[in-house]
Design an enzyme around this catalytic site. Sequence first.
Site, PDB file in Angstrom:
ATOM      1  N   HIS A  98      54.454  61.279   5.289  1.00 33.34           N
ATOM      2  CA  HIS A  98      55.658  61.543   4.513  1.00 33.34           C
ATOM      3  C   HIS A  98      55.909  63.029   4.279  1.00 33.34           C
ATOM      4  O   HIS A  98      56.992  63.398   3.806  1.00 33.34           O
ATOM      5  CB  HIS A  98      55.607  60.801   3.171  1.00 33.34           C
ATOM      6  CG  HIS A  98      56.939  60.296   2.736  1.00 33.34           C
ATOM      7  ND1 HIS A  98      57.094  59.263   1.824  1.00 33.34           N
ATOM      8  CD2 HIS A  98      58.203  60.654   3.076  1.00 33.34           C
ATOM      9  CE1 HIS A  98      58.386  59.024   1.632  1.00 33.34           C
ATOM     10  NE2 HIS A  98      59.077  59.858   2.372  1.00 33.34           N
ATOM     11  N   ASP A 125      59.210  54.066  -2.035  1.00 29.64           N
ATOM     12  CA  ASP A 125      57.805  54.447  -1.879  1.00 29.64           C
ATOM     13  C   ASP A 125      56.969  53.786  -2.961  1.00 29.64           C
ATOM     14  O   ASP A 125      57.455  53.551  -4.074  1.00 29.64           O
ATOM     15  CB  ASP A 125      57.694  55.976  -2.012  1.00 29.64           C
ATOM     16  CG  ASP A 125      56.481  56.571  -1.335  1.00 29.64           C
ATOM     17  OD1 ASP A 125      55.428  55.908  -1.309  1.00 29.64           O
ATOM     18  OD2 ASP A 125      56.575  57.706  -0.842  1.00 29.64           O
ATOM     19  N   HIS A 127      54.443  55.471  -4.012  1.00 31.85           N
ATOM     20  CA  HIS A 127      53.971  56.673  -4.683  1.00 31.85           C
ATOM     21  C   HIS A 127      55.150  57.590  -4.997  1.00 31.85           C
ATOM     22  O   HIS A 127      56.172  57.567  -4.298  1.00 31.85           O
ATOM     23  CB  HIS A 127      52.971  57.412  -3.788  1.00 31.85           C
ATOM     24  CG  HIS A 127      51.881  56.530  -3.266  1.00 31.85           C
ATOM     25  ND1 HIS A 127      52.010  55.806  -2.089  1.00 31.85           N
ATOM     26  CD2 HIS A 127      50.661  56.231  -3.763  1.00 31.85           C
ATOM     27  CE1 HIS A 127      50.905  55.099  -1.892  1.00 31.85           C
ATOM     28  NE2 HIS A 127      50.071  55.345  -2.889  1.00 31.85           N
ATOM     29  N   ASP A 129      55.134  60.914  -4.820  1.00 27.38           N
ATOM     30  CA  ASP A 129      55.152  62.099  -3.948  1.00 27.38           C
ATOM     31  C   ASP A 129      55.684  63.320  -4.694  1.00 27.38           C
ATOM     32  O   ASP A 129      56.428  64.132  -4.147  1.00 27.38           O
ATOM     33  CB  ASP A 129      55.983  61.839  -2.684  1.00 27.38           C
ATOM     34  CG  ASP A 129      55.343  60.801  -1.774  1.00 27.38           C
ATOM     35  OD1 ASP A 129      54.178  60.445  -2.012  1.00 27.38           O
ATOM     36  OD2 ASP A 129      56.024  60.336  -0.843  1.00 27.38           O
ATOM     37  N   HIS A 142      51.368  65.136   1.977  1.00 26.39           N
ATOM     38  CA  HIS A 142      52.248  63.960   1.920  1.00 26.39           C
ATOM     39  C   HIS A 142      52.402  63.426   0.498  1.00 26.39           C
ATOM     40  O   HIS A 142      53.257  62.566   0.265  1.00 26.39           O
ATOM     41  CB  HIS A 142      51.786  62.854   2.884  1.00 26.39           C
ATOM     42  CG  HIS A 142      50.615  62.034   2.433  1.00 26.39           C
ATOM     43  ND1 HIS A 142      50.345  60.782   2.972  1.00 26.39           N
ATOM     44  CD2 HIS A 142      49.629  62.260   1.524  1.00 26.39           C
ATOM     45  CE1 HIS A 142      49.256  60.289   2.400  1.00 26.39           C
ATOM     46  NE2 HIS A 142      48.814  61.171   1.526  1.00 26.39           N
ATOM     47  N   ASP A 229      59.178  54.950   2.999  1.00 17.15           N
ATOM     48  CA  ASP A 229      57.735  54.856   3.238  1.00 17.15           C
ATOM     49  C   ASP A 229      57.379  53.374   3.283  1.00 17.15           C
ATOM     50  O   ASP A 229      57.625  52.639   2.313  1.00 17.15           O
ATOM     51  CB  ASP A 229      56.984  55.567   2.107  1.00 17.15           C
ATOM     52  CG  ASP A 229      55.494  55.694   2.369  1.00 17.15           C
ATOM     53  OD1 ASP A 229      54.916  54.781   2.989  1.00 17.15           O
ATOM     54  OD2 ASP A 229      54.896  56.695   1.922  1.00 17.15           O
ATOM     55  N   ASP A 231      54.734  51.894   2.861  1.00 14.90           N
ATOM     56  CA  ASP A 231      53.804  51.386   1.853  1.00 14.90           C
ATOM     57  C   ASP A 231      54.519  50.949   0.579  1.00 14.90           C
ATOM     58  O   ASP A 231      53.892  50.433  -0.355  1.00 14.90           O
ATOM     59  CB  ASP A 231      52.668  52.370   1.566  1.00 14.90           C
ATOM     60  CG  ASP A 231      53.068  53.612   0.770  1.00 14.90           C
ATOM     61  OD1 ASP A 231      54.130  53.611   0.115  1.00 14.90           O
ATOM     62  OD2 ASP A 231      52.291  54.596   0.801  1.00 14.90           O
ATOM     63  N   GLU A 274      54.797  56.691   7.658  1.00 14.76           N
ATOM     64  CA  GLU A 274      53.490  56.161   7.248  1.00 14.76           C
ATOM     65  C   GLU A 274      53.103  54.846   7.925  1.00 14.76           C
ATOM     66  O   GLU A 274      52.239  54.117   7.425  1.00 14.76           O
ATOM     67  CB  GLU A 274      53.397  56.023   5.716  1.00 14.76           C
ATOM     68  CG  GLU A 274      53.589  57.335   4.951  1.00 14.76           C
ATOM     69  CD  GLU A 274      52.393  58.278   5.003  1.00 14.76           C
ATOM     70  OE1 GLU A 274      51.356  57.916   5.591  1.00 14.76           O
ATOM     71  OE2 GLU A 274      52.519  59.396   4.450  1.00 14.76           O
TER      72      GLU A 274
END
Length: 302
Positions: A98, A125, A127, A129, A142, A229, A231, A274
């Site tokens: 990312h 996402d 996360h 980030d 990332h 992303d 994930d 990712e």
Amino acid sequence: MKVRLIDVQMDLGAGRRGVDMGPSALRLAGIREKVAAMGIEVEDDSEPIAVAIRERGEAYDPHLRFLPEIVSGCTRLAERVELAKDEGVIPLVMGGDHSIAIGTIAGLSSYYRKKRRSLGVVWIDAHADFNTPESTPSGNIHGMPLAVTVGLGVAELTGLYGPAPKVAPENVVLVGIRDVDPFEKQNLRDHRIQSYTMSDIDRLGMFTVIDEAIERLSGRCDDLHISFDVDSLDPEFAPGVGTPVKGGLQYRELHLLMETLAASKMVGSIEVVEVNPILDHANATALVAVEMVTSALGKTIL
């Protein structure tokens, strides 16, 4: 509509090897053919953007691992993204980790700045980030790209390919987060980033979340960039990621999000990041990622 596929073979921003093969996994999953089957003209960028493998890279700084190589790769990506927009093509950037979003959004920012238009970002996402070199627990870049995008971090990143911030904080919506570091929480509060956690999605429902997000951004922005992303999905649907977190978006929730964004007619660029085929099972993660991308480009059930 015309889409240009841009491959970014970079895993230097991540903590695990393998996402540099993400573009190949997405191509193997048929991204080109499935987008073309929608009646969209698809073209390939001139050549993949490659960087040195980490065994030959310069670790540089424990808080900014592989910074020089990431700056180089992201600068080349920014040039390609801006060129695509100049030519009236939707850039579809395929990563890679990312950290490549630093380059994607830098190129978009340059384009929209000279057109005197406003860019919004929907960041999907698990996360946030939103770390900085001072707050990062890993030094992996990332975990920093959204912070960089709104002007937080070192000048080599925030000033890459143009002045900071690349996007105003109020023009960002973060969807699906469920794993946020302590300092990131404070950074998000300080910069008033509109964030929808998985708890918010459970409580409100995905349609309400994305309806609110589009209403917020449509009043401020001319176009939207989707930074996806994989994930963000629950590991049940996307096992091939380096940082899986249980309790993520369900398959239909993410489809609804992408379909609703497409229906807004504001999507001007997309990146998908990712995908790690080393950790995947029968390319399942890339296959589901391609389905989500086609929904973001306008594919519907009927």
